[in-house]
Design a protein around this motif. Structure first.
Motif, PDB file in Angstrom:
ATOM      1  N   ILE A 132      -1.098 -12.770  -2.747  1.00 43.47           N
ATOM      2  CA  ILE A 132      -0.531 -11.534  -3.247  1.00 43.47           C
ATOM      3  C   ILE A 132      -1.699 -10.749  -4.044  1.00 43.47           C
ATOM      4  O   ILE A 132      -1.979  -9.588  -4.182  1.00 43.47           O
ATOM      5  CB  ILE A 132       0.588 -11.758  -4.296  1.00 43.47           C
ATOM      6  CG1 ILE A 132       1.859 -12.255  -3.412  1.00 43.47           C
ATOM      7  CG2 ILE A 132       0.987 -10.859  -5.131  1.00 43.47           C
ATOM      8  CD1 ILE A 132       2.848 -12.709  -3.885  1.00 43.47           C
ATOM      9  N   ALA A 133      -2.526 -11.578  -5.033  1.00 40.48           N
ATOM     10  CA  ALA A 133      -3.490 -11.335  -5.671  1.00 40.48           C
ATOM     11  C   ALA A 133      -4.607 -10.653  -4.670  1.00 40.48           C
ATOM     12  O   ALA A 133      -5.046  -9.595  -5.288  1.00 40.48           O
ATOM     13  CB  ALA A 133      -4.195 -12.279  -6.601  1.00 40.48           C
ATOM     14  N   VAL A 134      -4.917 -11.322  -3.820  1.00 41.41           N
ATOM     15  CA  VAL A 134      -6.026 -10.819  -2.948  1.00 41.41           C
ATOM     16  C   VAL A 134      -5.595  -9.313  -2.297  1.00 41.41           C
ATOM     17  O   VAL A 134      -6.205  -8.341  -2.167  1.00 41.41           O
ATOM     18  CB  VAL A 134      -6.169 -11.524  -1.926  1.00 41.41           C
ATOM     19  CG1 VAL A 134      -7.089 -11.265  -0.697  1.00 41.41           C
ATOM     20  CG2 VAL A 134      -7.118 -12.895  -2.332  1.00 41.41           C
ATOM     21  N   ARG A 138      -7.109  -5.767  -2.676  1.00 37.93           N
ATOM     22  CA  ARG A 138      -7.625  -4.865  -1.464  1.00 37.93           C
ATOM     23  C   ARG A 138      -6.798  -3.715  -1.473  1.00 37.93           C
ATOM     24  O   ARG A 138      -7.590  -2.676  -1.148  1.00 37.93           O
ATOM     25  CB  ARG A 138      -7.182  -6.018  -0.233  1.00 37.93           C
ATOM     26  CG  ARG A 138      -7.714  -5.363   0.702  1.00 37.93           C
ATOM     27  CD  ARG A 138      -9.169  -5.563   1.124  1.00 37.93           C
ATOM     28  NE  ARG A 138      -9.582  -5.353   2.356  1.00 37.93           N
ATOM     29  CZ  ARG A 138     -10.816  -4.667   2.640  1.00 37.93           C
ATOM     30  NH1 ARG A 138     -11.731  -4.708   1.594  1.00 37.93           N
ATOM     31  NH2 ARG A 138     -11.189  -4.110   3.646  1.00 37.93           N
ATOM     32  N   ILE A 139      -5.586  -3.663  -1.844  1.00 37.91           N
ATOM     33  CA  ILE A 139      -5.064  -2.518  -1.823  1.00 37.91           C
ATOM     34  C   ILE A 139      -5.621  -1.554  -2.904  1.00 37.91           C
ATOM     35  O   ILE A 139      -5.710  -0.228  -2.619  1.00 37.91           O
ATOM     36  CB  ILE A 139      -3.381  -2.694  -2.024  1.00 37.91           C
ATOM     37  CG1 ILE A 139      -2.667  -3.083  -0.818  1.00 37.91           C
ATOM     38  CG2 ILE A 139      -2.886  -1.068  -2.316  1.00 37.91           C
ATOM     39  CD1 ILE A 139      -1.484  -3.518  -0.806  1.00 37.91           C
ATOM     40  N   GLU A 140      -5.808  -1.980  -3.874  1.00 32.86           N
ATOM     41  CA  GLU A 140      -6.711  -1.248  -4.933  1.00 32.86           C
ATOM     42  C   GLU A 140      -7.515  -0.686  -4.687  1.00 32.86           C
ATOM     43  O   GLU A 140      -8.053   0.361  -4.953  1.00 32.86           O
ATOM     44  CB  GLU A 140      -6.544  -2.238  -6.334  1.00 32.86           C
ATOM     45  CG  GLU A 140      -6.480  -1.417  -7.620  1.00 32.86           C
ATOM     46  CD  GLU A 140      -6.397  -2.290  -8.895  1.00 32.86           C
ATOM     47  OE1 GLU A 140      -7.499  -2.336  -9.408  1.00 32.86           O
ATOM     48  OE2 GLU A 140      -5.307  -2.914  -8.848  1.00 32.86           O
ATOM     49  N   GLU A 141      -8.466  -1.443  -3.979  1.00 27.30           N
ATOM     50  CA  GLU A 141      -9.644  -1.299  -3.489  1.00 27.30           C
ATOM     51  C   GLU A 141      -9.696  -0.014  -2.506  1.00 27.30           C
ATOM     52  O   GLU A 141     -10.352   1.068  -2.696  1.00 27.30           O
ATOM     53  CB  GLU A 141     -10.317  -2.399  -2.925  1.00 27.30           C
ATOM     54  CG  GLU A 141     -11.086  -3.349  -3.667  1.00 27.30           C
ATOM     55  CD  GLU A 141     -11.952  -4.336  -3.092  1.00 27.30           C
ATOM     56  OE1 GLU A 141     -12.044  -4.085  -1.561  1.00 27.30           O
ATOM     57  OE2 GLU A 141     -12.011  -5.286  -3.500  1.00 27.30           O
ATOM     58  N   MET A 142      -8.570  -0.149  -1.751  1.00 21.56           N
ATOM     59  CA  MET A 142      -8.423   1.034  -0.591  1.00 21.56           C
ATOM     60  C   MET A 142      -7.991   2.319  -1.263  1.00 21.56           C
ATOM     61  O   MET A 142      -8.219   3.213  -0.813  1.00 21.56           O
ATOM     62  CB  MET A 142      -7.459   0.383   0.274  1.00 21.56           C
ATOM     63  CG  MET A 142      -7.851  -0.610   1.308  1.00 21.56           C
ATOM     64  SD  MET A 142      -6.937  -1.295   2.602  1.00 21.56           S
ATOM     65  CE  MET A 142      -5.883  -0.124   3.244  1.00 21.56           C
ATOM     66  N   GLU A 143      -7.155   2.067  -2.151  1.00 24.73           N
ATOM     67  CA  GLU A 143      -6.736   3.319  -2.769  1.00 24.73           C
ATOM     68  C   GLU A 143      -7.680   4.004  -3.685  1.00 24.73           C
ATOM     69  O   GLU A 143      -7.926   5.098  -3.888  1.00 24.73           O
ATOM     70  CB  GLU A 143      -5.487   2.981  -4.001  1.00 24.73           C
ATOM     71  CG  GLU A 143      -4.250   2.684  -3.180  1.00 24.73           C
ATOM     72  CD  GLU A 143      -3.140   2.102  -4.065  1.00 24.73           C
ATOM     73  OE1 GLU A 143      -3.230   1.995  -5.416  1.00 24.73           O
ATOM     74  OE2 GLU A 143      -1.991   1.940  -3.547  1.00 24.73           O
ATOM     75  N   ASN A 144      -8.577   3.240  -4.299  1.00 29.20           N
ATOM     76  CA  ASN A 144      -9.852   3.651  -4.987  1.00 29.20           C
ATOM     77  C   ASN A 144     -10.853   4.280  -4.098  1.00 29.20           C
ATOM     78  O   ASN A 144     -11.207   5.301  -4.415  1.00 29.20           O
ATOM     79  CB  ASN A 144     -10.530   2.567  -5.720  1.00 29.20           C
ATOM     80  CG  ASN A 144      -9.625   2.129  -7.086  1.00 29.20           C
ATOM     81  OD1 ASN A 144      -8.845   3.056  -7.513  1.00 29.20           O
ATOM     82  ND2 ASN A 144      -9.939   1.164  -7.607  1.00 29.20           N
TER      83      ASN A 144
END
Length: 149
Positions: A132-134, A138-144
């Motif tokens: 979940i943390a990974v 990753r989702i945060e990176e993709m959103e950024n």
């Protein structure tokens, strides 16, 4: 009771040697015949009584032998039952010991299985939280990465 010779004399007819003595004897012979008849009756009663006693003693001997055999067989059967019961108890105790040993092994296996399941559950929960943390990272990176800065 008399001897056998006495009985033979009683049973044997008496012969007179002289004719004159026969007439004298005929008067006294009726009382002699009565005495002889009584002696014969007593002898017959003695024989019957002896035969009855012999049969009774044989019957008692057979009955005693029968009772002794019945008692001996009863004792043997009682011993066989006791021996069988002792063997059954011994076998049952051995079976209970085996059962107890197997039950303890089962308990140990159940405890091992439960500890393994707890360990797998803990590891799965840790792995899931890491995943979940990974994924969140990753989702945060993709959103950024999608957002222009």
């Amino acid at each position: 009771m008399g001897t056998l010779n006495d009985h033979a004399n009683i049973m044997a007819p008496q012969r007179s040697r002289k004719r004159a003595s026969v007439t004298v004897k005929s008067v006294t012979s009726s009382s002699d015949n009565e005495d002889d008849a009584i002696k014969i009756m007593l002898a017959a009663q003695g024989v019957i009584s002896a035969e009855r006693n012999r049969r009774d003693s044989k019957r008692k001997a057979v009955l005693n032998d029968h009772n002794a055999r019945v008692q001996a067989i009863g004792e043997k059967m009682e011993k066989l039952f006791k021996d069988r019961k002792a063997r059954v108890v011994k076998l049952q105790l051995a079976q209970w010991e085996k059962f107890d040993t197997l039950n303890k092994k089962r308990q140990l296996l159940e405890e091992h299985i439960l500890s393994s399941m707890r360990s797998i559950e803990r590891l799965t929960a840790n792995f899931a939280s890491e995943m979940i943390a990974v994924l969140e990272g990753r989702i945060e990176e993709m959103e950024n990465a999608e957002l222009p800065s």
